[in-house]
Design a protein around this motif. Structure first.
Motif, PDB file in Angstrom:
ATOM      1  N   LEU B  98     -55.077  47.668 -58.185  1.00 46.34           N
ATOM      2  CA  LEU B  98     -54.024  47.487 -59.187  1.00 46.34           C
ATOM      3  C   LEU B  98     -53.478  46.060 -59.131  1.00 46.34           C
ATOM      4  N   ALA B  99     -53.332  45.545 -57.930  1.00 46.60           N
ATOM      5  CA  ALA B  99     -52.835  44.170 -57.788  1.00 46.60           C
ATOM      6  C   ALA B  99     -53.818  43.196 -58.412  1.00 46.60           C
ATOM      7  N   ARG B 100     -55.108  43.445 -58.158  1.00 49.89           N
ATOM      8  CA  ARG B 100     -56.129  42.565 -58.710  1.00 49.89           C
ATOM      9  C   ARG B 100     -56.130  42.611 -60.231  1.00 49.89           C
ATOM     10  N   TRP B 101     -55.811  43.798 -60.778  1.00 48.16           N
ATOM     11  CA  TRP B 101     -55.801  43.934 -62.230  1.00 48.16           C
ATOM     12  C   TRP B 101     -54.466  43.542 -62.845  1.00 48.16           C
ATOM     13  N   GLY B 102     -53.634  42.869 -62.052  1.00 51.21           N
ATOM     14  CA  GLY B 102     -52.421  42.275 -62.609  1.00 51.21           C
ATOM     15  C   GLY B 102     -51.213  43.188 -62.662  1.00 51.21           C
ATOM     16  N   TRP B 103     -51.209  44.259 -61.869  1.00 50.26           N
ATOM     17  CA  TRP B 103     -50.091  45.168 -61.956  1.00 50.26           C
ATOM     18  C   TRP B 103     -48.904  44.769 -61.097  1.00 50.26           C
ATOM     19  N   PHE B 104     -48.935  43.595 -60.490  1.00 54.23           N
ATOM     20  CA  PHE B 104     -47.773  43.141 -59.745  1.00 54.23           C
ATOM     21  C   PHE B 104     -47.047  42.030 -60.487  1.00 54.23           C
ATOM     22  N   SER B 105     -47.271  41.939 -61.796  1.00 52.57           N
ATOM     23  CA  SER B 105     -46.724  40.805 -62.533  1.00 52.57           C
ATOM     24  C   SER B 105     -45.274  41.013 -62.973  1.00 52.57           C
ATOM     25  N   SER B 106     -44.863  42.272 -63.153  1.00 51.26           N
ATOM     26  CA  SER B 106     -43.471  42.483 -63.550  1.00 51.26           C
ATOM     27  C   SER B 106     -42.908  43.652 -62.748  1.00 51.26           C
ATOM     28  N   TRP B 107     -41.575  43.754 -62.661  1.00 50.02           N
ATOM     29  CA  TRP B 107     -40.965  44.772 -61.817  1.00 50.02           C
ATOM     30  C   TRP B 107     -41.316  46.179 -62.277  1.00 50.02           C
ATOM     31  N   TRP B 108     -41.370  46.409 -63.584  1.00 53.30           N
ATOM     32  CA  TRP B 108     -41.700  47.744 -64.048  1.00 53.30           C
ATOM     33  C   TRP B 108     -43.114  48.142 -63.690  1.00 53.30           C
ATOM     34  N   ARG B 109     -43.999  47.158 -63.764  1.00 49.01           N
ATOM     35  CA  ARG B 109     -45.387  47.458 -63.397  1.00 49.01           C
ATOM     36  C   ARG B 109     -45.491  47.791 -61.909  1.00 49.01           C
ATOM     37  N   ILE B 110     -44.669  47.132 -61.109  1.00 49.54           N
ATOM     38  CA  ILE B 110     -44.709  47.406 -59.673  1.00 49.54           C
ATOM     39  C   ILE B 110     -44.259  48.839 -59.405  1.00 49.54           C
ATOM     40  N   VAL B 111     -43.269  49.285 -60.183  1.00 52.80           N
ATOM     41  CA  VAL B 111     -42.826  50.674 -60.026  1.00 52.80           C
ATOM     42  C   VAL B 111     -43.996  51.618 -60.327  1.00 52.80           C
ATOM     43  N   VAL B 112     -44.754  51.290 -61.364  1.00 54.50           N
ATOM     44  CA  VAL B 112     -45.922  52.108 -61.705  1.00 54.50           C
ATOM     45  C   VAL B 112     -46.918  52.123 -60.546  1.00 54.50           C
ATOM     46  N   VAL B 113     -47.123  50.952 -59.931  1.00 55.54           N
ATOM     47  CA  VAL B 113     -48.024  50.887 -58.770  1.00 55.54           C
ATOM     48  C   VAL B 113     -47.528  51.835 -57.685  1.00 55.54           C
ATOM     49  N   GLY B 114     -46.204  51.824 -57.472  1.00 58.92           N
ATOM     50  CA  GLY B 114     -45.631  52.719 -56.467  1.00 58.92           C
ATOM     51  C   GLY B 114     -45.925  54.171 -56.798  1.00 58.92           C
ATOM     52  N   VAL B 115     -45.754  54.521 -58.076  1.00 56.68           N
ATOM     53  CA  VAL B 115     -46.027  55.898 -58.479  1.00 56.68           C
ATOM     54  C   VAL B 115     -47.494  56.239 -58.259  1.00 56.68           C
ATOM     55  N   ALA B 116     -48.381  55.321 -58.640  1.00 56.67           N
ATOM     56  CA  ALA B 116     -49.820  55.564 -58.453  1.00 56.67           C
ATOM     57  C   ALA B 116     -50.130  55.788 -56.983  1.00 56.67           C
ATOM     58  N   ALA B 117     -49.543  54.936 -56.127  1.00 60.29           N
ATOM     59  CA  ALA B 117     -49.773  55.094 -54.687  1.00 60.29           C
ATOM     60  C   ALA B 117     -49.258  56.449 -54.221  1.00 60.29           C
ATOM     61  N   ALA B 118     -48.111  56.866 -54.757  1.00 57.31           N
ATOM     62  CA  ALA B 118     -47.536  58.156 -54.366  1.00 57.31           C
ATOM     63  C   ALA B 118     -48.468  59.292 -54.767  1.00 57.31           C
ATOM     64  N   VAL B 119     -49.025  59.197 -55.967  1.00 56.89           N
ATOM     65  CA  VAL B 119     -49.932  60.250 -56.434  1.00 56.89           C
ATOM     66  C   VAL B 119     -51.153  60.341 -55.527  1.00 56.89           C
ATOM     67  N   VAL B 120     -51.778  59.192 -55.274  1.00 53.50           N
ATOM     68  CA  VAL B 120     -52.965  59.172 -54.405  1.00 53.50           C
ATOM     69  C   VAL B 120     -52.624  59.761 -53.042  1.00 53.50           C
ATOM     70  N   ASN B 121     -51.492  59.314 -52.506  1.00 49.96           N
ATOM     71  CA  ASN B 121     -51.046  59.768 -51.197  1.00 49.96           C
ATOM     72  C   ASN B 121     -50.860  61.282 -51.169  1.00 49.96           C
ATOM     73  N   THR B 122     -50.164  61.804 -52.185  1.00 44.86           N
ATOM     74  CA  THR B 122     -49.879  63.232 -52.238  1.00 44.86           C
ATOM     75  C   THR B 122     -51.158  64.043 -52.353  1.00 44.86           C
ATOM     76  N   VAL B 123     -51.993  63.660 -53.326  1.00 41.42           N
ATOM     77  CA  VAL B 123     -53.205  64.433 -53.580  1.00 41.42           C
ATOM     78  C   VAL B 123     -54.106  64.479 -52.354  1.00 41.42           C
ATOM     79  N   LEU B 124     -54.193  63.378 -51.626  1.00 36.22           N
ATOM     80  CA  LEU B 124     -55.087  63.345 -50.474  1.00 36.22           C
ATOM     81  C   LEU B 124     -54.472  63.941 -49.223  1.00 36.22           C
ATOM     82  N   SER B 125     -53.171  63.777 -49.036  1.00 34.72           N
ATOM     83  CA  SER B 125     -52.607  64.254 -47.776  1.00 34.72           C
ATOM     84  C   SER B 125     -52.257  65.729 -47.811  1.00 34.72           C
TER      85      SER B 125
END
Lengths: 256, 196
Positions: B98-125
């Motif tokens: 996500l960082a490579r695809w430019g998702w750390f460019s604005s604060w709202w996008r970073i929140v989305v990254v956080g949500v994506a990480a949370a989803v991955v984390n939840t589904v796998l753990s």
């Protein structure tokens, strides 16, 4: 330099074994814990692992760690799954709380397996000096980069912990409010993490240059400071343990 | 030399500086919990280091950071952390790409990254927590899981609900902290690491 590890230096048979032998032991115990699915053999297995811990003279530190980690989980398992497991008959009741047999069975099974796993893992971890473990793994073709990362981490963490405490105290001396509203606390977090991380990352470049200067990236046979010896006991165990495990597993499936 | 595509991708990310960064990333992961406790926040914050590495270097080095974090936890104080190594690694890969695809460019996008990480984390753990640990991991979230389980949900739903509550806050905050840290690094250092 203090390094983070649970290694307990003692003189014992297990301490003298080759790390890979101990890894094989852990794998075998794990395999048996998975193969057996009734409480009785698992209890026997647990007692066996505890005997090994006793022989290694690390039973007390092991029990301390197990009570810190697994005991709490076991407690939740028995209480919550005992009460909440759907269907099935009631094993016993404490006033209005009815404990289901199915829930208690699951709790027992999982708890035993967790205790066994941790006991076996601790047999390795408490009796093996981390650099020895890494050197032994490198002999078995583990990448030296991986071993560097693990050992370096273990050395850095205590240092960074000390820095973190120092930063916390310094910031508090400058009036950082670590209690108060949620937003205040979050801001306080940034004020702590920032200096810690920035300071650590700046050291990374220097460290990278230092290890490169020591031929870190060279793909050549390395001479290790620690020579990890393989004794005849190791050779016997490395064959005997898997064979015994296989025998027990086969027996269990035949008897079923 | 014949290398698997995964290994080649990992090697491409990994300069010596990147390798030297991994222990620092792991240490930051390790200390996240103590920092949260120092300010009295009931969070784990155990992936800040992985995320920083993900943004600075790349997904596969972050994966290595995540995986090794749990191995080091396992080797030192908590053998029960080892099964979650792959979860931490997956978080690193997610945030890295996500960082490579430019998702750390604005604060709202970073929140989305956080949500994506949370989803991955939840589904796998969640499967690991349920199958290996029966639903409880010996951490503060167990009380929440207990509540859900005792109020009629099956154990998997209880674990998922617990994760759904705790994980997003944890991961969004971690992503924001990682972003702030990286932005405040001297530009020279940022480019030194690779992705920048």
């Amino acid at each position: 330099m203090p390094s983070l590890s649970s290694y307990v230096p003692r003189e014992s048979l297990v301490h003298g074994l080759h790390p890979v032998t101990k890894l094989v032991y852990v794998a075998c115990i794990l395999a048996l814990a998975v193969v057996y699915s009734t409480p009785a053999p698992l209890v026997v297995l647990l007692l066996a692992t505890c005997c090994v811990l006793l022989a290694a003279r690390v039973l007390r530190p092991a029990v301390r760690i197990m009570s810190r980690t697994v005991l709490l989980i076991a407690l939740f398992l028995f209480v919550v799954r005992g009460l909440a497991e759907p269907g099935g008959n009631v094993a016993f009741a404490l006033g209005p709380l009815a404990f289901k047999q199915a829930g208690l069975d699951v709790a027992m099974l999982i708890s035993l397996r967790l205790f066994i796993f941790v006991a076996a893992a601790l047999t390795l971890l408490l009796t093996t000096y981390p650099p020895y473990l890494m050197a032994a793994l490198e002999e078995k073709k583990l990448s030296p980069r991986a071993s560097y990362v693990v050992l370096s981490t273990m050395q850095i963490i205590p240092m960074m912990q000390a820095r973190a405490t120092a930063i916390l105290e310094a910031q508090q001396a400058r009036g950082l409010d670590t209690r108060g509203s949620l937003l205040t606390r979050v801001r306080a977090l940034f004020a702590l993490v920032g200096p810690l991380v920035l300071g650590s990352i700046e050291g990374v470049e220097a460290r990278a240059m230092a290890i490169e200067a020591r031929a870190f990236l060279v793909h050549h046979r390395r001479t290790h400071l620690y020579a990890v010896a393989t004794s005849s006991v190791d050779r016997v165990l490395m064959v005997a343990l898997p064979v015994l495990t296989f025998a027990f597993a086969t027996l269990r499936f035949l008897v079923r | 030399m014949g290398e698997s595509p995964t290994a080649m991708r990992a090697h491409r990310d990994m300069t010596t500086v990147a390798i030297a960064l991994i222990p620092v990333g792991i240490a930051i992961n390790y200390l996240g919990k103590s920092l949260a406790q120092a300010v009295g926040l009931p969070l784990f914050l155990d992936t800040i280091g992985t995320m920083i590495v993900a943004v600075l270097v790349g997904p596969w080095t972050a994966a290595a950071t995540g995986l090794t974090t749990n191995i080091v936890y396992g080797l030192t104080i908590r053998p029960t952390a080892i099964p979650f190594g792959l979860v931490n690694a997956a978080t690193g890969i997610t945030v890295g790409y996500l960082a490579r695809w430019g998702w750390f460019s604005s604060w709202w996008r970073i929140v989305v990254v956080g949500v994506a990480a949370a989803v991955v984390n939840t589904v796998l753990s969640a499967p690991i927590i349920v199958l290996v640990f029966g639903g409880f991991t010996g951490s503060g979230s167990d009380a929440v899981t207990a509540f859900f389980a005792l109020t009629g949900h099956n154990i998997l739903k209880a674990v998922l609900s617990t994760q759904a509550i705790i994980s997003p806050t944890d991961k969004i905050l971690s992503a924001l902290i990682a972003a702030v840290v990286v932005r405040n690094l001297p530009v020279r250092l940022r480019s030194r690491f690779g992705s920048g």
